[in-house]
Design a protein around this motif. Structure first.
Motif, mmCIF file in Angstrom:
data_model
loop_
_atom_site.group_PDB
_atom_site.id
_atom_site.type_symbol
_atom_site.label_atom_id
_atom_site.label_comp_id
_atom_site.label_asym_id
_atom_site.label_seq_id
_atom_site.Cartn_x
_atom_site.Cartn_y
_atom_site.Cartn_z
ATOM 1 N N GLN A 1 -5.270 99.613 24.394
ATOM 2 C CA GLN A 1 -3.960 99.486 23.775
ATOM 3 C C GLN A 1 -3.999 98.590 22.536
ATOM 4 O OE1 GLN A 1 -1.157 98.354 26.939
ATOM 5 N NE2 GLN A 1 -0.443 100.479 26.942
ATOM 6 N N ALA A 2 -4.857 97.569 22.565
ATOM 7 C CA ALA A 2 -4.991 96.712 21.380
ATOM 8 C C ALA A 2 -5.553 97.510 20.198
ATOM 9 C CB ALA A 2 -5.891 95.524 21.695
ATOM 10 N N GLN A 3 -6.554 98.341 20.473
ATOM 11 C CA GLN A 3 -7.123 99.177 19.416
ATOM 12 C C GLN A 3 -6.118 100.217 18.926
ATOM 13 O OE1 GLN A 3 -10.666 100.820 21.177
ATOM 14 N NE2 GLN A 3 -11.744 98.844 21.238
ATOM 15 N N GLN A 4 -5.383 100.798 19.850
ATOM 16 C CA GLN A 4 -4.389 101.809 19.478
ATOM 17 C C GLN A 4 -3.242 101.188 18.677
ATOM 18 O OE1 GLN A 4 -3.510 103.187 23.398
ATOM 19 N NE2 GLN A 4 -5.473 104.252 23.628
ATOM 20 N N ALA A 5 -2.846 99.976 19.071
ATOM 21 C CA ALA A 5 -1.779 99.299 18.330
ATOM 22 C C ALA A 5 -2.215 98.980 16.900
ATOM 23 C CB ALA A 5 -1.374 98.014 19.059
ATOM 24 N N GLU A 6 -3.467 98.560 16.736
ATOM 25 C CA GLU A 6 -3.988 98.287 15.394
ATOM 26 C C GLU A 6 -4.044 99.564 14.561
ATOM 27 O OE1 GLU A 6 -5.505 96.307 12.103
ATOM 28 O OE2 GLU A 6 -4.456 95.605 13.892
ATOM 29 N N ALA A 7 -4.497 100.683 15.168
ATOM 30 C CA ALA A 7 -4.547 101.959 14.448
ATOM 31 C C ALA A 7 -3.139 102.409 14.065
ATOM 32 C CB ALA A 7 -5.232 103.008 15.314
ATOM 33 N N LEU A 8 -2.167 102.211 14.951
ATOM 34 C CA LEU A 8 -0.790 102.598 14.660
ATOM 35 C C LEU A 8 -0.221 101.744 13.522
ATOM 36 C CD1 LEU A 8 1.690 104.299 15.364
ATOM 37 C CD2 LEU A 8 2.277 102.578 17.090
ATOM 38 N N ARG A 9 -0.560 100.461 13.524
ATOM 39 C CA ARG A 9 -0.076 99.587 12.444
ATOM 40 C C ARG A 9 -0.571 100.060 11.082
ATOM 41 N NH1 ARG A 9 -1.690 95.771 9.312
ATOM 42 N NH2 ARG A 9 -3.820 95.878 10.122
ATOM 43 N N ALA B 1 0.466 109.209 14.362
ATOM 44 C CA ALA B 1 1.257 108.089 14.874
ATOM 45 C C ALA B 1 1.926 108.461 16.196
ATOM 46 C CB ALA B 1 2.296 107.662 13.843
ATOM 47 N N GLN B 2 2.490 109.675 16.284
ATOM 48 C CA GLN B 2 3.140 110.118 17.505
ATOM 49 C C GLN B 2 2.130 110.238 18.647
ATOM 50 O OE1 GLN B 2 6.242 110.304 18.171
ATOM 51 N NE2 GLN B 2 6.001 111.155 20.236
ATOM 52 N N GLN B 3 0.940 110.738 18.340
ATOM 53 C CA GLN B 3 -0.102 110.865 19.362
ATOM 54 C C GLN B 3 -0.507 109.496 19.887
ATOM 55 O OE1 GLN B 3 -3.580 112.945 17.996
ATOM 56 N NE2 GLN B 3 -4.464 113.093 20.057
ATOM 57 N N LEU B 4 -0.620 108.525 19.001
ATOM 58 C CA LEU B 4 -0.965 107.168 19.422
ATOM 59 C C LEU B 4 0.137 106.569 20.302
ATOM 60 C CD1 LEU B 4 -2.577 105.694 16.174
ATOM 61 C CD2 LEU B 4 -3.691 105.972 18.398
ATOM 62 N N ARG B 5 1.390 106.809 19.952
ATOM 63 C CA ARG B 5 2.488 106.271 20.756
ATOM 64 C C ARG B 5 2.476 106.869 22.166
ATOM 65 N NH1 ARG B 5 5.338 107.307 15.750
ATOM 66 N NH2 ARG B 5 5.714 105.330 14.639
ATOM 67 N N MET C 1 -0.377 105.341 24.116
ATOM 68 C CA MET C 1 -0.051 103.973 24.515
ATOM 69 C C MET C 1 0.958 103.953 25.660
ATOM 70 S SD MET C 1 0.143 102.161 20.746
ATOM 71 C CE MET C 1 0.592 100.552 21.406
ATOM 72 N N ALA C 2 1.886 104.907 25.675
ATOM 73 C CA ALA C 2 2.857 104.986 26.777
ATOM 74 C C ALA C 2 2.151 105.340 28.084
ATOM 75 C CB ALA C 2 3.941 106.014 26.442
ATOM 76 N N GLY C 3 1.181 106.278 28.006
ATOM 77 C CA GLY C 3 0.418 106.619 29.202
ATOM 78 C C GLY C 3 -0.394 105.435 29.708
ATOM 79 N N GLY C 4 -1.001 104.682 28.786
ATOM 80 C CA GLY C 4 -1.749 103.491 29.189
ATOM 81 C C GLY C 4 -0.853 102.444 29.810
ATOM 82 N N LYS C 5 0.367 102.323 29.296
ATOM 83 C CA LYS C 5 1.322 101.358 29.861
ATOM 84 C C LYS C 5 1.693 101.732 31.291
ATOM 85 C CE LYS C 5 5.780 99.185 28.886
ATOM 86 N NZ LYS C 5 6.952 99.158 27.960
#
Length: 280
Positions: A158-166, A189-193, A196-200
């Motif tokens: 999620q940290a890596q995905q959040a950085e990529a989304l930023r 961006a939508q794919q990353l979100r 991240m929701a699935g990981g959450k």
């Protein structure tokens, strides 16, 4: 015939197995019985695992018991009351099942969600309650999942995905992007979100497994009388089976023996007699 044999043998065995009333006193007999009961409980109790010995591991406890059919309902109720006394914060009943098939065949089940710190002790107390009801633990299964390691992996991802989304959102904020580029960045961006929701959700599930330990008690009917009573019961059963086999063999061979006896008697009675020698 079979019931008569069984009744006679059970009465004889009970008379032989009755303890003498003199000598040692009643207190000595009670102490010996308590010692035997404690020994049976220690022998039946499986090795447990405390959460502090395996941090980050989510355990799942499964126990199967066998005990007299008429006692299953009472023991199941005793286990349910033990959970209720702990309170909803430490123990919750998540399922209950009781099924009677035939005259004495009972299948039952009780499911819990427990505070991990008391799961081991609760299981041991449940086993002790079954032992006091002349039952026996027949299966003990404790499985574990390294939920802590899975949570760490989700956190890193999620940290890596959040950085990529930023970075993508920063690109989208720039002016002068062509329409195809903007559409592609929005798709990423939508794919990353969504990822991240699935990981959450996965992380929440793992945290739930660490906070609440599932445990199930399965009950089935069976005569599990311990010690001398079980050996005596087995011995009586073996004697009855031997007598039944002998009776069956006698009934099978008796008609043939009677036929052979009748043939022999008829031959002796009506058969040809040897000729006497003619006197000169």
């Amino acid at each position: 015939m079979r019931k008569a044999f069984g009744l006679a043998l059970v009465l004889a065995a009970a008379a032989c197995g009755r303890a003498p009333e003199h000598g040692g006193g009643a207190g000595g007999g009670s102490t010996a019985e308590a010692d035997r009961s404690s020994a049976d409980e220690r022998a039946a109790a499986p090795a447990g695992i405390a959460p502090t010995a395996a941090p980050g591991v989510a355990f799942n406890y499964k126990y199967a018991f066998r005990l007299p059919a008429e006692r299953i309902s009472a023991v199941q109720e005793q286990h349910a009351q033990a959970c209720e006394k702990l309170g909803l914060a430490r123990c919750r009943i998540t399922g209950m099942y009781y099924h009677l098939t035939g005259d004495r065949n009972v299948e039952a089940r009780l499911d819990f969600k427990l505070d991990p710190t008391i799961a081991r002790a609760f299981g041991k107390e449940g086993i002790a309650a079954v032992a006091h009801a002349d039952g026996l633990l027949v299966t003990s299964e404790i499985t574990g999942t390294d939920a802590g390691a899975a949570i760490d992996v989700v956190n890193r991802d999620q940290a890596q995905q959040a950085e990529a989304l930023r970075k993508i959102e920063a690109q989208l904020a720039q002016a002068g992007l062509k329409a195809p580029e903007r559409v592609e960045l929005q798709r990423q961006a939508q794919q990353l979100r969504e990822t991240m929701a699935g990981g959450k959700a996965e992380k929440a599930d793992k945290q739930e497994s660490l906070a609440n330990t599932p445990m199930s008690f399965a009950y089935e009917a069976g005569d599990m009388a311990p010690g001398v009573r079980r050996s005596l019961s087995d011995g009586v059963g073996n004697v009855i089976a031997a007598l039944e086999w002998m009776l069956l063999a006698l009934l099978t061979l008796l008609p043939w023996a009677l036929v052979a006896g009748l043939v022999w008697w008829g031959w002796r009675r009506f058969g040809a007699k040897p000729k006497r020698p003619v006197e000169a």
